[in-house]
Design an enzyme around this catalytic site. Structure first.
Site, PDB file in Angstrom:
ATOM      1  N   TRP A   1     -54.129 -15.951 -31.510  1.00 56.46           N
ATOM      2  CA  TRP A   1     -53.349 -15.104 -30.605  1.00 56.46           C
ATOM      3  C   TRP A   1     -52.658 -16.001 -29.588  1.00 56.46           C
ATOM      4  O   TRP A   1     -53.275 -16.900 -29.011  1.00 56.46           O
ATOM      5  CB  TRP A   1     -54.235 -14.104 -29.860  1.00 56.46           C
ATOM      6  CG  TRP A   1     -53.447 -13.362 -28.811  1.00 56.46           C
ATOM      7  CD1 TRP A   1     -52.623 -12.301 -29.008  1.00 56.46           C
ATOM      8  CD2 TRP A   1     -53.380 -13.685 -27.407  1.00 56.46           C
ATOM      9  NE1 TRP A   1     -52.043 -11.922 -27.809  1.00 56.46           N
ATOM     10  CE2 TRP A   1     -52.491 -12.764 -26.812  1.00 56.46           C
ATOM     11  CE3 TRP A   1     -53.977 -14.654 -26.602  1.00 56.46           C
ATOM     12  CZ2 TRP A   1     -52.197 -12.769 -25.455  1.00 56.46           C
ATOM     13  CZ3 TRP A   1     -53.677 -14.665 -25.241  1.00 56.46           C
ATOM     14  CH2 TRP A   1     -52.798 -13.726 -24.687  1.00 56.46           C
TER      15      TRP A   1
ATOM     16  N   ASP B   1     -63.489  -7.131 -27.874  1.00 60.16           N
ATOM     17  CA  ASP B   1     -62.631  -7.879 -26.955  1.00 60.16           C
ATOM     18  C   ASP B   1     -62.395  -7.056 -25.699  1.00 60.16           C
ATOM     19  O   ASP B   1     -61.450  -6.276 -25.626  1.00 60.16           O
ATOM     20  CB  ASP B   1     -61.302  -8.236 -27.623  1.00 60.16           C
ATOM     21  CG  ASP B   1     -60.451  -9.151 -26.763  1.00 60.16           C
ATOM     22  OD1 ASP B   1     -60.912  -9.534 -25.665  1.00 60.16           O
ATOM     23  OD2 ASP B   1     -59.325  -9.497 -27.172  1.00 60.16           O
TER      24      ASP B   1
ATOM     25  N   ASP C   1     -58.351  -3.752 -21.424  1.00 59.94           N
ATOM     26  CA  ASP C   1     -59.593  -4.233 -22.041  1.00 59.94           C
ATOM     27  C   ASP C   1     -60.843  -3.759 -21.325  1.00 59.94           C
ATOM     28  O   ASP C   1     -61.679  -4.554 -20.900  1.00 59.94           O
ATOM     29  CB  ASP C   1     -59.568  -5.764 -22.129  1.00 59.94           C
ATOM     30  CG  ASP C   1     -58.562  -6.265 -23.149  1.00 59.94           C
ATOM     31  OD1 ASP C   1     -58.582  -5.760 -24.271  1.00 59.94           O
ATOM     32  OD2 ASP C   1     -57.761  -7.147 -22.815  1.00 59.94           O
TER      33      ASP C   1
ATOM     34  N   ASP D   1     -55.958  -5.347 -32.481  1.00 53.07           N
ATOM     35  CA  ASP D   1     -56.694  -5.212 -31.227  1.00 53.07           C
ATOM     36  C   ASP D   1     -56.351  -3.860 -30.627  1.00 53.07           C
ATOM     37  O   ASP D   1     -55.189  -3.560 -30.362  1.00 53.07           O
ATOM     38  CB  ASP D   1     -56.309  -6.345 -30.272  1.00 53.07           C
ATOM     39  CG  ASP D   1     -57.152  -6.369 -29.003  1.00 53.07           C
ATOM     40  OD1 ASP D   1     -57.291  -5.309 -28.367  1.00 53.07           O
ATOM     41  OD2 ASP D   1     -57.643  -7.446 -28.639  1.00 53.07           O
TER      42      ASP D   1
ATOM     43  N   HIS E   1     -54.036  -3.688 -27.672  1.00 53.35           N
ATOM     44  CA  HIS E   1     -52.714  -4.312 -27.757  1.00 53.35           C
ATOM     45  C   HIS E   1     -51.617  -3.362 -28.217  1.00 53.35           C
ATOM     46  O   HIS E   1     -50.555  -3.807 -28.642  1.00 53.35           O
ATOM     47  CB  HIS E   1     -52.769  -5.515 -28.705  1.00 53.35           C
ATOM     48  CG  HIS E   1     -53.470  -6.697 -28.113  1.00 53.35           C
ATOM     49  ND1 HIS E   1     -53.467  -7.935 -28.705  1.00 53.35           N
ATOM     50  CD2 HIS E   1     -54.184  -6.827 -26.978  1.00 53.35           C
ATOM     51  CE1 HIS E   1     -54.163  -8.787 -27.963  1.00 53.35           C
ATOM     52  NE2 HIS E   1     -54.606  -8.126 -26.911  1.00 53.35           N
TER      53      HIS E   1
ATOM     54  N   GLU F   1     -53.042 -12.243 -34.699  1.00 55.34           N
ATOM     55  CA  GLU F   1     -53.222 -11.077 -33.830  1.00 55.34           C
ATOM     56  C   GLU F   1     -51.945 -10.756 -33.065  1.00 55.34           C
ATOM     57  O   GLU F   1     -51.390 -11.606 -32.374  1.00 55.34           O
ATOM     58  CB  GLU F   1     -54.363 -11.340 -32.845  1.00 55.34           C
ATOM     59  CG  GLU F   1     -54.597 -10.211 -31.856  1.00 55.34           C
ATOM     60  CD  GLU F   1     -55.702 -10.537 -30.865  1.00 55.34           C
ATOM     61  OE1 GLU F   1     -55.826  -9.796 -29.861  1.00 55.34           O
ATOM     62  OE2 GLU F   1     -56.422 -11.529 -31.083  1.00 55.34           O
TER      63      GLU F   1
ATOM     64  N   ASP G   1     -52.846  -2.815 -21.439  1.00 56.94           N
ATOM     65  CA  ASP G   1     -53.807  -3.691 -22.087  1.00 56.94           C
ATOM     66  C   ASP G   1     -54.860  -4.175 -21.092  1.00 56.94           C
ATOM     67  O   ASP G   1     -54.877  -5.330 -20.681  1.00 56.94           O
ATOM     68  CB  ASP G   1     -53.056  -4.879 -22.699  1.00 56.94           C
ATOM     69  CG  ASP G   1     -53.976  -5.795 -23.480  1.00 56.94           C
ATOM     70  OD1 ASP G   1     -55.092  -5.371 -23.799  1.00 56.94           O
ATOM     71  OD2 ASP G   1     -53.567  -6.931 -23.760  1.00 56.94           O
TER      72      ASP G   1
ATOM     73  N   LYS H   1     -49.512  -8.278 -30.376  1.00 60.11           N
ATOM     74  CA  LYS H   1     -49.662  -7.679 -29.048  1.00 60.11           C
ATOM     75  C   LYS H   1     -48.412  -6.898 -28.711  1.00 60.11           C
ATOM     76  O   LYS H   1     -47.310  -7.229 -29.172  1.00 60.11           O
ATOM     77  CB  LYS H   1     -49.912  -8.765 -27.993  1.00 60.11           C
ATOM     78  CG  LYS H   1     -50.371  -8.221 -26.639  1.00 60.11           C
ATOM     79  CD  LYS H   1     -51.035  -9.287 -25.804  1.00 60.11           C
ATOM     80  CE  LYS H   1     -51.617  -8.707 -24.526  1.00 60.11           C
ATOM     81  NZ  LYS H   1     -52.438  -9.662 -23.790  1.00 60.11           N
TER      82      LYS H   1
ATOM     83  N   HIS I   1     -60.359  -6.114 -33.176  1.00 57.91           N
ATOM     84  CA  HIS I   1     -60.839  -6.387 -31.834  1.00 57.91           C
ATOM     85  C   HIS I   1     -60.939  -5.030 -31.149  1.00 57.91           C
ATOM     86  O   HIS I   1     -59.931  -4.417 -30.820  1.00 57.91           O
ATOM     87  CB  HIS I   1     -59.894  -7.317 -31.082  1.00 57.91           C
ATOM     88  CG  HIS I   1     -60.148  -8.761 -31.348  1.00 57.91           C
ATOM     89  ND1 HIS I   1     -59.544  -9.770 -30.643  1.00 57.91           N
ATOM     90  CD2 HIS I   1     -60.977  -9.370 -32.235  1.00 57.91           C
ATOM     91  CE1 HIS I   1     -59.972 -10.945 -31.095  1.00 57.91           C
ATOM     92  NE2 HIS I   1     -60.832 -10.718 -32.056  1.00 57.91           N
TER      93      HIS I   1
END
Length: 412
Positions: free
Chosen positions: A179, A320, A290, A253, A256, A220, A288, A222, A280
């Site tokens: 990433w 993640d 997380d 992810d 993302h 990965e 984003d 985003k 993820h």
């Protein structure tokens, strides 16, 4: 409710709880090291920057050394049923040396491999393309300066070698996930040139073949992040095409994408074109961010997609998120167990009966089934899963998490 009573309730629906427990025990989840220290890492060099990565909060107990981080991880794994993995970033090297990122070698991570072997864990790995002076422009593999691109290409090459050595040492292939934070804060004029540079850099980085029995590459995508709000070079479409053409794993992810997108729905779509997937699992809140994953509709949908579409064998599950406003060890435990609970609930569905109703277009029956199934005693089956692996549940878990946090709070 006792397990035997709950087992009988599920049996009325034709569901074998014993089979579900056995199946769940075979699913490893790759827990991410960076939750334990707020994505700081252990590099000896100074002067790095965040590169779009930010953990908020200052809860006491942050791990400051590899040994402290490993102690926290050991506690967390002891609270989680099953046998799992650790996802390690390149910035978490354990050495007194001060190598630049294009100089790192396997020896800088041997202590992690030895520890993982002792713990019975597999390792996954990630090049670290952020928190570095040569990432301050939020451009790395797509940077217009060939010297900066070469620096990051070499970093990526070395991480692949390190991941392969880890996989060889532990007898389990390490997923090496790529990433990059590349993008622009405001509107670009030329969107294609950076993507062409990124593709060429990736090709150079992945040129040397590695044995898939020891290491597998993942890419990965985003949507955006801090400092790249207007344009992300490695978008979902870019990496989907790249993974299809080059045969890498595709990492999805959950943090993302736009919060209104259903990431579970993407699994069945991309699985038609990509051999293996990497997840993820995270929880975005407005962007984003997380957050620690909850047992909410998004996670339940992800678990159901993996099971009902028979994708579990082709999908590597990693986590993640990073939250410094709460106990970091508790975050690991809560998040990992919620992912397991989502999988277990999916394994406890009468999928053949549900699919039959759908295939015959009996949507009324499908709706009735899905709603009535919500009343089944899933919690009792989960408690039995924990009990069989001598892991706490309920109030006992809260006590263990509180006790450990009290013990590490003095770290500051």
């Amino acid at each position: 409710m006792t397990y035997e009573t709950a087992k009988s309730r599920f049996a009325e629906w034709g569901i074998d709880t014993e089979a579900a427990l056995m199946r769940l025990a075979q699913v490893p989840i790759s827990m991410h090291c960076w939750q334990g220290d707020d994505v700081a890492g252990f590099e000896q060099r100074s002067g790095s920057s965040g590169g779009g990565i930010q953990a908020t909060g200052n809860h006491p107990g942050r791990a400051r050394t590899p040994d402290e981080l490993r102690a926290d991880l050991e506690f967390a794994y002891a609270m989680i049923p099953g046998q799992h993995r650790l996802n390690l970033h390149a910035m978490y090297m354990d050495t007194n040396e001060t190598p630049e990122r294009d100089e790192i070698e396997y020896r800088h991570f041997v202590s992690w491999v030895d520890w993982a072997r002792d713990q019975g864990l597999g390792l996954d790995f990630n090049p670290t393309f952020f928190a570095h002076a040569k990432a301050d422009d939020n451009l790395t593999l797509s940077h217009p300066d060939p010297g900066i691109r070469d620096f990051w290409i070499e970093h990526g090459r070395r991480t692949r070698d390190i991941a392969a050595a880890m996989g060889t040492a532990l007898g389990s292939p390490a997923i090496n996930n790529i990433w990059v934070p590349d993008g622009m804060k405001d509107l670009p004029i030329d969107r294609q040139a950076p993507r062409a540079r990124l593709e060429a850099s990736l090709d150079a980085m992945l040129a040397e073949e590695q044995d898939p029995a020891t290491m597998r590459d993942a890419v990965e995508s985003k949507l955006f992040g801090i400092g790249v709000e207007a344009y992300t070079v490695g978008s979902h479409e870019f990496y989907l095409g790249y993974a299809i053409r080059k045969g890498t794993l595709l990492c999805l992810d959950m943090g993302h994408f736009h919060p209104t997108e259903n990431i579970a729905d993407k699994l069945s779509a991309v699985a038609l074109s990509v051999g293996e997937l990497l997840l993820h699992v995270s929880r975005p809140m407005r962007w984003d961010s997380d957050h620690v994953i909850l047992l909410n509709d998004d996670i339940l949908a992800m678990g159901q997609a993996l099971i009902s579409e028979d994708l579990l064998g082709r999908t590597h599950i990693g986590l993640d998120f990073f939250d410094a406003t709460i106990s970091r060890t508790a975050a690991w435990v809560i998040g990992t167990r919620n992912m397991q609970k989502a999988l277990l609930r999916a394994m406890l569905l009468p999928l053949e009966r549900l699919k039959e109703a759908e295939e015959t277009l009996d949507f009324t029956a499908r709706l009735i089934l899905t709603e009535e199934l919500k009343d089944l005693p899933y919690g009792a089956i989960w408690e039995e899963f924990c009990k069989r692996d001598d892991r706490p549940a309920g109030a006992q878990l809260i006590g263990e998490l509180t006790r450990y946090q009290t013990g590490v709070a003095h770290r500051g």
